[in-house]
Design a protein around this motif. Structure first.
Motif, PDB file in Angstrom:
ATOM      1  N   SER A  83       3.232 -10.437  -9.918  1.00  0.00           N
ATOM      2  CA  SER A  83       1.842 -10.578 -10.154  1.00  0.00           C
ATOM      3  C   SER A  83       1.111  -9.457  -9.178  1.00  0.00           C
ATOM      4  CB  SER A  83       1.454 -11.961  -9.843  1.00  0.00           C
ATOM      5  OG  SER A  83       1.990 -12.967 -10.606  1.00  0.00           O
ATOM      6  N   THR A  84       1.603  -9.087  -8.136  1.00  0.00           N
ATOM      7  CA  THR A  84       0.922  -7.924  -7.055  1.00  0.00           C
ATOM      8  C   THR A  84       0.880  -6.722  -7.883  1.00  0.00           C
ATOM      9  OG1 THR A  84       1.887  -9.324  -4.953  1.00  0.00           O
ATOM     10  CG2 THR A  84       1.006  -7.176  -4.891  1.00  0.00           C
ATOM     11  N   VAL A  85       1.781  -6.370  -8.419  1.00  0.00           N
ATOM     12  CA  VAL A  85       2.014  -5.212  -9.249  1.00  0.00           C
ATOM     13  C   VAL A  85       0.776  -5.363 -10.316  1.00  0.00           C
ATOM     14  CG1 VAL A  85       3.155  -3.880 -11.065  1.00  0.00           C
ATOM     15  CG2 VAL A  85       4.284  -4.643  -8.851  1.00  0.00           C
ATOM     16  N   ALA A  86       0.784  -6.390 -11.085  1.00  0.00           N
ATOM     17  CA  ALA A  86      -0.223  -6.618 -12.335  1.00  0.00           C
ATOM     18  C   ALA A  86      -1.569  -6.473 -11.664  1.00  0.00           C
ATOM     19  CB  ALA A  86      -0.129  -7.927 -12.890  1.00  0.00           C
ATOM     20  N   ARG A  87      -2.035  -7.005 -10.419  1.00  0.00           N
ATOM     21  CA  ARG A  87      -3.049  -7.000  -9.956  1.00  0.00           C
ATOM     22  C   ARG A  87      -3.930  -5.728  -9.518  1.00  0.00           C
ATOM     23  NH1 ARG A  87      -2.249 -12.046 -10.342  1.00  0.00           N
ATOM     24  NH2 ARG A  87      -3.647 -13.628 -10.128  1.00  0.00           N
ATOM     25  N   MET A  88      -2.628  -4.883  -8.927  1.00  0.00           N
ATOM     26  CA  MET A  88      -2.950  -3.460  -8.686  1.00  0.00           C
ATOM     27  C   MET A  88      -3.107  -2.599  -9.607  1.00  0.00           C
ATOM     28  SD  MET A  88      -0.479  -2.705  -5.022  1.00  0.00           S
ATOM     29  CE  MET A  88       1.126  -3.279  -5.981  1.00  0.00           C
ATOM     30  N   VAL A  89      -2.494  -2.783 -10.735  1.00  0.00           N
ATOM     31  CA  VAL A  89      -2.597  -1.851 -12.139  1.00  0.00           C
ATOM     32  C   VAL A  89      -4.220  -2.292 -12.226  1.00  0.00           C
ATOM     33  CG1 VAL A  89      -2.182  -1.659 -14.450  1.00  0.00           C
ATOM     34  CG2 VAL A  89      -0.269  -1.874 -12.692  1.00  0.00           C
ATOM     35  N   MET A  90      -4.781  -3.316 -12.400  1.00  0.00           N
ATOM     36  CA  MET A  90      -6.165  -3.719 -12.801  1.00  0.00           C
ATOM     37  C   MET A  90      -6.964  -3.574 -11.607  1.00  0.00           C
ATOM     38  SD  MET A  90      -5.755  -4.471 -15.946  1.00  0.00           S
ATOM     39  CE  MET A  90      -7.343  -5.148 -16.300  1.00  0.00           C
ATOM     40  N   GLY A  91      -6.557  -3.251 -10.703  1.00  0.00           N
ATOM     41  CA  GLY A  91      -7.875  -2.499  -9.528  1.00  0.00           C
ATOM     42  C   GLY A  91      -8.336  -3.780  -8.759  1.00  0.00           C
ATOM     43  N   LEU A  92      -7.590  -5.120  -9.033  1.00  0.00           N
ATOM     44  CA  LEU A  92      -7.941  -6.186  -8.080  1.00  0.00           C
ATOM     45  C   LEU A  92      -7.415  -6.321  -6.794  1.00  0.00           C
ATOM     46  CD1 LEU A  92      -7.379  -8.996 -11.010  1.00  0.00           C
ATOM     47  CD2 LEU A  92      -9.413  -7.735 -10.440  1.00  0.00           C
ATOM     48  N   LEU A  93      -6.230  -5.623  -6.745  1.00  0.00           N
ATOM     49  CA  LEU A  93      -5.801  -5.319  -5.351  1.00  0.00           C
ATOM     50  C   LEU A  93      -5.347  -3.889  -5.148  1.00  0.00           C
ATOM     51  CD1 LEU A  93      -2.814  -7.996  -4.935  1.00  0.00           C
ATOM     52  CD2 LEU A  93      -5.257  -8.009  -3.852  1.00  0.00           C
ATOM     53  N   HIS A  94      -5.788  -3.081  -3.915  1.00  0.00           N
ATOM     54  CA  HIS A  94      -5.569  -1.700  -3.630  1.00  0.00           C
ATOM     55  C   HIS A  94      -4.256  -1.387  -3.034  1.00  0.00           C
ATOM     56  CE1 HIS A  94      -9.624  -0.772  -4.544  1.00  0.00           C
ATOM     57  NE2 HIS A  94     -10.309  -1.686  -3.845  1.00  0.00           N
TER      58      HIS A  94
END
Length: 352
Positions: A83-94
């Motif tokens: 899920s961390t990978v998914a959120r970084m792809v979407m820009g929710l995490l840097h």
């Protein structure tokens, strides 16, 4: 669970451009600080003031290519970083390090304003349909919001027509638009979340365990809805899941992760027929089977190491029955092995 369509039964994406790399991830890392602010990091040791920092090493050098029109499934046990990978792809995490490129353009270092054109092309379906819908907004308002934002030139009738179209496409009666999220079941809420993602006509969707919170009886309905949407709208999916039965039916290719690193990347059929990495073999052996000649269950020793203090070398060496000294000191890189990519010294050396 009702019958699912096989990947071979459903064309995905624009055939003219299918196979091109749409999303490219290189050297991706994400570290979450545990030590607090600067003052909280200061400690006295041996009469001297020292600064001590601790991090959760959630992602540790991930390389992924998502091809246009495919469904790339990312699997692994809880805490492996899916899920961390998914959120970084979407820009929710840097990201802490690495690059993310979408259609050839680097996007992880763009400002919010520069990202706006990509927000319409990339959408996300979240895991929990009970939390992803605003309880104070009706379904019509929920679907109106992204349309008004991305299409400020549209008149009210165009927006209403689009809302009715996407609601009907996911099996929700457009007349229910004035209702609120709490008036729907979990499966209906997830359909509404899918409608919200489809409303702006994206080409790429990140689905973060979109069926894990649903009853088994409706999981197949939602999966078939996603498959139909892929065929109709020429979508590309990055599908995050821990359900290997879903992966076997839904995925085009599979990425297996363990403790923030990639173990294996392979075509779905190839992975399930002949897994190469010892962790993938253990993972697939845990799937309940009804066949008489089912593979013997592989029992792993030890516990998953903490991501705060990662083990040296291969992160799996402490539980791997094939680990040698090289595995304990050298991080394996992804190599080509019979059509798959495997990060394993044993496979590279021909021991496995």
């Amino acid at each position: 669970m009702s019958e699912l369509m096989k990947p071979s039964q459903r064309p995905g994406g624009d055939s003219a451009r299918a196979g091109e790399t749409l999303l490219q991830i290189r050297g991706l890392e994400k570290h979450f600080p545990l030590s607090g602010d600067f003052l909280e990091q200061l400690h006295f040791e041996g009469g001297k003031l020292k600064r001590r920092q601790e991090f959760v090493h959630a992602i540790n050098g991930v390389d992924i290519d998502v091809k246009r029109g495919e469904t790339l499934c990312v699997v692994g046990e809880s805490g492996c970083g899916k899920s961390t990978v998914a959120r970084m792809v979407m820009g929710l995490l840097h990201p802490s390090a690495g690059e993310i490129r979408y259609d050839g353009q680097r996007i992880d270092d763009l400002s919010p304003r520069q990202l706006l054109p990509y927000r319409r092309r990339m959408q996300m379906i979240f895991q929990n349909p009970y939390a992803s819908l605003n309880p104070r907004m009706s379904i019509q308002q929920t679907l109106e919001e992204p349309l008004r934002f991305h299409h400020p030139d549209w008149n009210p009738q165009q927006i209403l027509d689009k809302i009715a179209e996407v609601m009907a496409s996911v099996g929700i009666d457009p007349e229910w638009g004035k209702r609120f999220g709490h008036e729907f079941s979990g499966g209906q809420r997830q359909r509404i979340a899918i409608a919200r993602a489809l409303a702006v006509e994206p080409e790429f969707i990140v689905a973060d365990e979109p069926i894990s919170a649903l009853d088994v009886s409706i999981q197949a309905q939602v999966l078939n809805l996603l498959m139909d949407a892929q065929q109709t709208h020429h979508l590309t999916y990055l599908f995050i899941t821990h359900d290997l039965a879903v992966v076997e039916h839904f995925g085009t290719r599979v990425v297996v992760m363990y403790l923030g690193r990639i173990c294996e990347v392979a075509e779905t059929r190839s992975l399930f027929d002949s897994p190469r990495h010892p962790y993938t073999q253990a993972l697939l052996s845990a799937i309940p089977r009804l066949e008489d000649e089912k593979p013997e269950h592989i029992k792993l020793s030890g516990e998953v190491p903490t991501p705060v203090k990662l083990p040296s070398g291969c992160v799996f060496h402490g539980r791997c029955p094939h680990a040698f000294e090289r595995c304990r000191r050298e991080i394996p890189q992804l190599i080509e092995a019979q059509g798959s990519q495997v990060a394993c010294h044993g496979v590279e050396e021909g021991r496995i």
